[in-house]
Design an enzyme around this catalytic site. Structure first.
Site, PDB file in Angstrom:
ATOM      1  N   GLY A 277      32.023  70.484  10.979  1.00 42.52           N
ATOM      2  CA  GLY A 277      33.215  70.618  10.138  1.00 42.52           C
ATOM      3  C   GLY A 277      34.431  70.028  10.832  1.00 42.52           C
ATOM      4  O   GLY A 277      34.534  70.068  12.057  1.00 42.52           O
TER       5      GLY A 277
ATOM      6  N   ASP B  32      36.851  78.095  14.613  1.00 37.77           N
ATOM      7  CA  ASP B  32      36.297  79.443  14.805  1.00 37.77           C
ATOM      8  C   ASP B  32      36.479  79.960  16.240  1.00 37.77           C
ATOM      9  O   ASP B  32      36.374  81.163  16.476  1.00 37.77           O
ATOM     10  CB  ASP B  32      34.790  79.459  14.485  1.00 37.77           C
ATOM     11  CG  ASP B  32      34.491  78.946  13.103  1.00 37.77           C
ATOM     12  OD1 ASP B  32      35.389  78.980  12.249  1.00 37.77           O
ATOM     13  OD2 ASP B  32      33.348  78.497  12.869  1.00 37.77           O
TER      14      ASP B  32
ATOM     15  N   GLY C  18      35.681  81.761  10.051  1.00 32.20           N
ATOM     16  CA  GLY C  18      35.352  82.142  11.424  1.00 32.20           C
ATOM     17  C   GLY C  18      33.857  82.313  11.656  1.00 32.20           C
ATOM     18  O   GLY C  18      33.434  82.585  12.774  1.00 32.20           O
TER      19      GLY C  18
ATOM     20  N   GLN D  64      42.544  76.421   6.090  1.00 26.81           N
ATOM     21  CA  GLN D  64      42.579  76.711   7.533  1.00 26.81           C
ATOM     22  C   GLN D  64      42.136  75.522   8.372  1.00 26.81           C
ATOM     23  O   GLN D  64      42.366  75.470   9.575  1.00 26.81           O
ATOM     24  CB  GLN D  64      41.663  77.914   7.846  1.00 26.81           C
ATOM     25  CG  GLN D  64      42.197  79.201   7.288  1.00 26.81           C
ATOM     26  CD  GLN D  64      41.091  80.238   7.089  1.00 26.81           C
ATOM     27  OE1 GLN D  64      40.892  81.080   7.929  1.00 26.81           O
ATOM     28  NE2 GLN D  64      40.386  80.174   5.974  1.00 26.81           N
TER      29      GLN D  64
HETATM   30  O1  F6P Z   1      32.874  76.309  11.486  1.00 23.43           O
HETATM   31  C1  F6P Z   1      34.031  76.032  10.770  1.00 23.43           C
HETATM   32  C2  F6P Z   1      33.959  76.590   9.380  1.00 23.43           C
HETATM   33  O2  F6P Z   1      35.181  76.298   8.736  1.00 23.43           O
HETATM   34  C3  F6P Z   1      33.632  78.083   9.313  1.00 23.43           C
HETATM   35  O3  F6P Z   1      34.729  78.888   9.616  1.00 23.43           O
HETATM   36  C4  F6P Z   1      33.142  78.179   7.893  1.00 23.43           C
HETATM   37  O4  F6P Z   1      32.247  79.252   7.747  1.00 23.43           O
HETATM   38  C5  F6P Z   1      32.423  76.878   7.685  1.00 23.43           C
HETATM   39  O5  F6P Z   1      32.922  75.967   8.657  1.00 23.43           O
HETATM   40  C6  F6P Z   1      32.605  76.273   6.322  1.00 23.43           C
HETATM   41  O6  F6P Z   1      31.836  75.126   6.259  1.00 23.43           O
HETATM   42  P1  F6P Z   1      31.886  74.116   5.037  1.00 23.43           P
HETATM   43  O7  F6P Z   1      33.028  73.173   5.270  1.00 23.43           O
HETATM   44  O8  F6P Z   1      30.570  73.448   5.100  1.00 23.43           O
HETATM   45  O9  F6P Z   1      32.086  74.906   3.784  1.00 23.43           O
END
Ligand code: F6P
Length: 360
Positions: free
Chosen positions: A11, A140, A183, A285
Site C-alpha cells: 500500500g 500502520d 492499522g 489516512q
Molecule cells: O497497511 C496499510 C493499510 O492502509 C492498512 O492500514 C489497511 O488495512 C490496508 O492497508 C488497506 O489496504 P487496501 O489499500 O488494499 O484497501
C-alpha cells in the site's frame, strides 16, 4: 556501485516519493551512480517497460507529494503472481525471474521500500541472490526492528484532525461519534491519534474489548454531565467474545480486508439509547502530503539506504533507533511484527487520563 534500482511495494504511504528523491540525489551526488526505478512493485521486473531511468530532474518537486511516482501493487507477491494461462487464472512463482531481472539490468543493489509483505519477499529474494536493502514503509507502524516507519506520522496527523473535527458535532448534538481508523493488526494509529485528539474510548487489536465496558464509559460521562463521547476504533479491534470484522476474505494473493468494526460498535451503543454516528476515515489516512517529520525520516532513510548499498551491506533494513538512523537485518525486522506494548507508558498514560480501552 554503478547502478542502483528502487521499487515501492504494498500500500502507498506518505513519504515514498521523499525516499525516492533522497535516494536518487544521494546515489547521483555522493556516488555518481545511475538509478533505475521499477514500476508497480516487483511487477516491473516482469512487465514490459517496467523499468525507467531516474535522474535529478525526475525527482524535482517530489518532497511534498503523496503516493509514489513509481506506482505500487499490493498483489505483488513474487511467489504468487496471477497470470492467465489457457483462459484460466492461475498463480505462479516468478521470484527467479525477478532475481534474473535484477542481474540482467546490471543492478548492484535494489532498494525495496515496503511494509511487512514486501520486505518478507525482499528477504527471500536476497536468499536467492538479489542484493537487497529494505526501507520500512507503512502508515500502520507495525514493522519490527525500527521505532518508526515513514507514513505513520502523517496518518496520525490526519486521524487526529478528524477527531478534532468530530468533537465539534459530538458536542453540539450530544452524540457519540465513532471513528474507525486503519492499522491492520496494530493499534498504533488509533492509540496515538486517540490520545492526541482526546478520545474517551480507544479500541485497539492488542486489547480485546467488551461492548458493555464501552457503553459504561459513555454512560459514566453522561452522568458526569458530559453529554458526548468520542470513540477511536482501530479496524483490527475485536470484542473479547468475538472476531475481527472482515469486509473481504483473503486469498492466496490478498490478505483479508478489515473494516466494519466501527459500525458494529456504533450500532451497539445506539441500541443502549445513546445517539451515535460512525465515520470510517479509510484511505484519507494514506493520502496527501507527508508531515515534516515523515519528510525528514524518509529523506534520512533514503540516503542511509544508498550508503548501505554502496557498502555492499545487503539484506539489511534502515531503521530509527533513539533518534538515529541505524540498520538491522531484514530477517530480524520481519521476524516479529510490532504491536502496541501494553506496558508502555503510552497505554499507561492513556489509562491514567481516564481513557477507556473497553477492557475494564
Ligand atoms: O497497511 C496499510 C493499510 O492502509 C492498512 O492500514 C489497511 O488495512 C490496508 O492497508 C488497506 O489496504 P487496501 O489499500 O488494499 O484497501
Amino acid at each position: 556501485m554503478k547502478r542502483l534500482g528502487i521499487l515501492t511495494g504494498g500500500g502507498d504511504a506518505p513519504g515514498l516519493n521523499a525516499v525516492i528523491r533522497a535516494a536518487v540525489k544521494t546515489a547521483i551526488y555522493e556516488y555518481g551512480c545511475e538509478v533505475l526505478g521499477i514500476r508497480d512493485g516487483y511487477d516491473g521486473f516482469i512487465d514490459d517497460q517496467g523499468v525507467i531511468p531516474l535522474g535529478i530532474e525526475d525527482v524535482r518537486g517530489l518532497l511534498p507529494r503523496g503516493g509514489t511516482i513509481l506506482g505500487t501493487a499490493n498483489r505483488g507477491n513474487p511467489y504468487a503472481r496471477t497470470v492467465i494461462r489457457d483462459g484460466q487464472e492461475i498463480t505462479i512463482d516468478v521470484s527467479d525471474e525477478i532475481v534474473k531481472g535484477i542481474k540482467r539490468l546490471g543492478m548492484d543493489a535494489l532498494l525495496v521500500l515496503g511494509g511487512d509483505g514486501t520486505l518478507h519477499s525482499a528477504h527471500e529474494l536476497y536468499l536467492k541472490g538479489a542484493p537487497i536493502i529494505g526501507v520500512p514503509k507503512t502508515i500502520d507502524n507495525d514493522i519490527g526492528g525500527t521505532e518508526s516507519t515513514f507514513g505513520f506520522d502523517t496518518a496520525v496527523t490526519t486521524a487526529t484532525e478528524a477527531i478534532d473535527k468530530l468533537h465539534t458535532t459530538a458536542e453540539a448534538h450530544h452524540r457519540v461519534m465513532v471513528l474507525e481508523l486503519m492499522g491492520r493488526d496494530a493499534g498504533f494509529i488509533a492509540l496515538h491519534a486517540g490520545v492526541a485528539g482526546g478520545s474517551d474510548v480507544i479500541l485497539i487489536p492488542e486489547i480485546p474489548f467488551r461492548f458493555e465496558s464501552v457503553v459504561a464509559k459513555v454512560r459514566q460521562r453522561v452522568e458526569r454531565g458530559y453529554l458526548f463521547s468520542i470513540i477511536a476504533v482501530s479496524e483490527g479491534a475485536k470484542p473479547l467474545s468475538g472476531e475481527q470484522v472482515i469486509s473481504r476474505a483473503g486469498d492466496q494473493i490478498y490478505v483479508p480486508r478489515l473494516g466494519g468494526i466501527g459500525q458494529v460498535v456504533g450500532e451497539y451503543i445506539e441500541q443502549q439509547g445513546f445517539e451515535t454516528r460512525v465515520t470510517v476515515l479509510g484511505h484519507l489516512q494514506r493520502g496527501g502530503t507527508p508531515t515534516p517529520f515523515d519528510r525528514w525520516l524518509a529523506t534520512r532513510y533514503g540516503a542511509a539506504a544508498v550508503r548501505l548499498a554502496a557498502q555492499g551491506r545487503f539484506d539489511r533494513m534502515v531503521s530509527l533507533h533513539a533518534g538515529k538512523i541505524v540498520d538491522v537485518s531484514l530477517e530480524e525486522a520481519i521476524a516479529v511484527p510490532k504491536r502496541v506494548d501494553l506496558n508502555d507508558d503510552a497505554v499507561i498514560t492513556a489509562r491514567g487520563m481516564g481513557i477507556s480501552f473497553g477492557d475494564e
